[in-house]
Scaffold this motif. Structure first.
Motif, mmCIF file in Angstrom:
data_model
loop_
_atom_site.group_PDB
_atom_site.id
_atom_site.type_symbol
_atom_site.label_atom_id
_atom_site.label_comp_id
_atom_site.label_asym_id
_atom_site.label_seq_id
_atom_site.Cartn_x
_atom_site.Cartn_y
_atom_site.Cartn_z
ATOM 1 N N VAL A 196 0.863 -1.177 0.000
ATOM 2 C CA VAL A 196 0.000 0.000 0.000
ATOM 3 C C VAL A 196 0.904 1.233 0.000
ATOM 4 C CG1 VAL A 196 -1.782 1.310 1.199
ATOM 5 C CG2 VAL A 196 -1.835 -1.198 1.238
ATOM 6 N N VAL A 197 0.835 1.991 -1.086
ATOM 7 C CA VAL A 197 1.595 3.237 -1.195
ATOM 8 C C VAL A 197 0.655 4.379 -0.831
ATOM 9 C CG1 VAL A 197 2.837 4.782 -2.750
ATOM 10 C CG2 VAL A 197 3.124 2.309 -2.957
ATOM 11 N N GLY A 198 1.058 5.169 0.155
ATOM 12 C CA GLY A 198 0.182 6.237 0.628
ATOM 13 C C GLY A 198 0.902 7.547 0.828
ATOM 14 N N PHE A 199 0.117 8.577 1.115
ATOM 15 C CA PHE A 199 0.662 9.895 1.433
ATOM 16 C C PHE A 199 -0.224 10.514 2.497
ATOM 17 C CE2 PHE A 199 1.939 14.302 0.969
ATOM 18 C CZ PHE A 199 3.300 14.181 0.724
ATOM 19 N N SER A 200 0.398 11.152 3.486
ATOM 20 C CA SER A 200 -0.332 11.763 4.597
ATOM 21 C C SER A 200 -0.105 13.267 4.626
ATOM 22 C CB SER A 200 0.124 11.155 5.935
ATOM 23 O OG SER A 200 -0.149 9.773 5.983
ATOM 24 N N ILE A 201 -1.172 13.995 4.944
ATOM 25 C CA ILE A 201 -1.094 15.441 5.110
ATOM 26 C C ILE A 201 -1.819 15.803 6.397
ATOM 27 C CG2 ILE A 201 -1.686 17.695 4.145
ATOM 28 C CD1 ILE A 201 -1.661 16.448 1.378
ATOM 29 N N ASP A 202 -1.064 16.325 7.361
ATOM 30 C CA ASP A 202 -1.624 16.708 8.661
ATOM 31 C C ASP A 202 -2.433 15.567 9.287
ATOM 32 O OD1 ASP A 202 -0.486 19.222 8.437
ATOM 33 O OD2 ASP A 202 -2.238 20.081 7.459
ATOM 34 N N GLY A 203 -1.914 14.362 9.195
ATOM 35 C CA GLY A 203 -2.537 13.207 9.821
ATOM 36 C C GLY A 203 -3.598 12.519 8.991
#
Length: 424
Positions: A196-203
């Motif tokens: 699973v490739v993901g990206f987080s922004i401010d949680g």
């Protein structure tokens, strides 16, 4: 004399110049960033994108800290490899630079023992595991296990053990490779492996792709041969939920993440989480599938820029990153099909050894198609068109380290010189 108050271009320090860093380095060059690159291998392929080539280990924290000050660096990033992730986080904090993760989170993301403990505390599904030190007896196992050096990556110290008869030797191999002298023994989850490739922004976590991770059998256990989208492993929604829980448990509130899971009889279980871009050209696959420039997002996170993840939906029916394995021997030349997205990692003069670790791979092909099956078929056609011309290893090579480079011609000097901003 008045000082020049005009803002200068941002200066980025990238830890690593190997195949795993190529996509990000290319993205930095497209954005005209001034880039210093650290790697201990003078022939590392990513150096051709460097404005300043720094030949030292990515683990030499004191030397890298001096570079940060001397080069007036504005941001650090360690894509594709684990241990430098913690180095970058610590140095950014000490230098007062922006960074997507804290040193505390970086430790949890780079040390498998600490990561296992944290996931257990938060109830994230994971395989049974045992920590073995010099005074500990091997655990009693009732099935296949994987033995790891908990503070290494890239299959260093990694062994697949089918039964108890091979456990002792595997533990010693892992302990010998580990910085800590400890071994991590993990139950092998019976089921397919996904990423699973993901990206987080401010949680807020966003899963971008879920791919099937096709791996080699022993003795190259764990080495990825392909990443295939979309996944056919089943339970994709649950896998994304588990990956999100794991990323949250480690405190990865901003930036990229890469979570490997096995889909077992009891559902997805986390094999490992990394707070970085994947080392198998995962960001490029995401861009091919969704149009999301994950390398650009990672660069923005490293430099403290605003993070905005655009709306996205699949642009293609299937995509494959298919790794290339060259026959053992001295590389003389490579033939590559025209018009295809093919990366070749090594230059003529490199000595390939039999596939044992990810670093033994020779290159990669990235293709898309109207469907998963179409992409797989095309990937095989393109891979079959790549011809590695190698000379069988002479006897005098046998004592050399794997990957030794021998000069067949004058080495290209691209990337050796220092270029100042605006001089390209």
């Amino acid at each position: 004399m008045e000082s020049d108050s005009r803002p200068r271009d941002p200066r980025l320090l990238v830890l690593g110049a190997g195949p795993a860093q190529l996509g990000l380095l290319e993205a930095a060059r497209r954005r005209d960033l001034w880039v210093a690159v650290v790697d201990r291998e003078p022939a590392a392929p990513g150096f051709r994108f460097a404005d300043r080539r720094c030949i030292l280990s990515t683990e030499d924290e004191p030397a890298i800290e001096r570079l940060v000050a001397a080069l007036e660096i504005d941001g650090l990033i360690a894509p594709g490899t684990d241990w430098p992730v913690a180095v970058a986080a610590r140095l950014a904090e000490r230098a007062g630079l922006p960074h997507p993760i804290s040193p505390q989170t970086a430790v949890l993301a780079t040390n498998k023992l600490r990561q296992r403990q944290r996931l257990a505390e938060t109830g994230v599904p994971q395989p049974r595991s045992w920590i073995v030190g010099s005074e500990d007896a091997p655990p009693a196992i009732d099935g296949p296990v994987v033995v790891k050096a908990p503070d290494r990556q890239g299959q260093k110290g990694l062994s697949y053990v089918a039964d108890a008869s091979g456990l002792g030797a595997a533990i010693e191999t892992a302990r010998g490779a580990a910085r800590s002298g400890l071994a991590l023994v993990e139950e092998l989850v019976d089921g397919p492996e996904v990423t699973v490739v993901g990206f987080s922004i401010d949680g807020a976590f966003t899963a971008l792709t879920v791919t099937d991770r096709v791996t080699a059998p022993p003795p190259a256990f764990g080495v990825a041969l392909a990443h295939v989208w979309p996944s056919l492993a089943g339970g994709e929604d649950v896998a994304v939920d588990v990956a999100e829980a794991a990323v949250s448990a480690l405190g990865i509130a901003n930036g990229p993440s890469y979570t490997q899971l096995r889909i077992g009889p009891d559902g997805p279980q986390v094999i490992e989480v990394a707070a970085r871009l994947g080392g198998g050209h995962d960001a490029e696959l995401v861009q091919a599938v969704l149009g999301v420039d994950l390398n650009a997002l990672a660069l923005a996170a490293a430099l403290g820029n605003e993070l905005v993840l655009s709306q996205h939906k699949p642009l293609v029916g299937g995509a494959v990153t298919r790794f290339l394995v060259a026959p053992p021997g001295l590389l003389e030349r490579v033939e590559v099909p025209e018009g295809e997205h093919v990366r070749i990692y090594r230059e003529p003069g490199f000595v390939f050894k039999p596939l044992r670790r990810g670093a033994d791979r020779a290159g990669a092909v990235l293709v898309t198609g109207s469907s998963r099956e179409d992409a797989l078929e095309r990937a095989e056609r393109v891979a079959a068109g790549v011809r590695f011309h190698v000379r069988e290893e002479p006897a005098e090579f046998e004592a050399r380290e794997p990957g030794t480079r021998f000069e067949l011609r004058e080495e290209s000097q691209r990337g050796v010189e220092t270029r100042e901003p605006g001089s390209r």
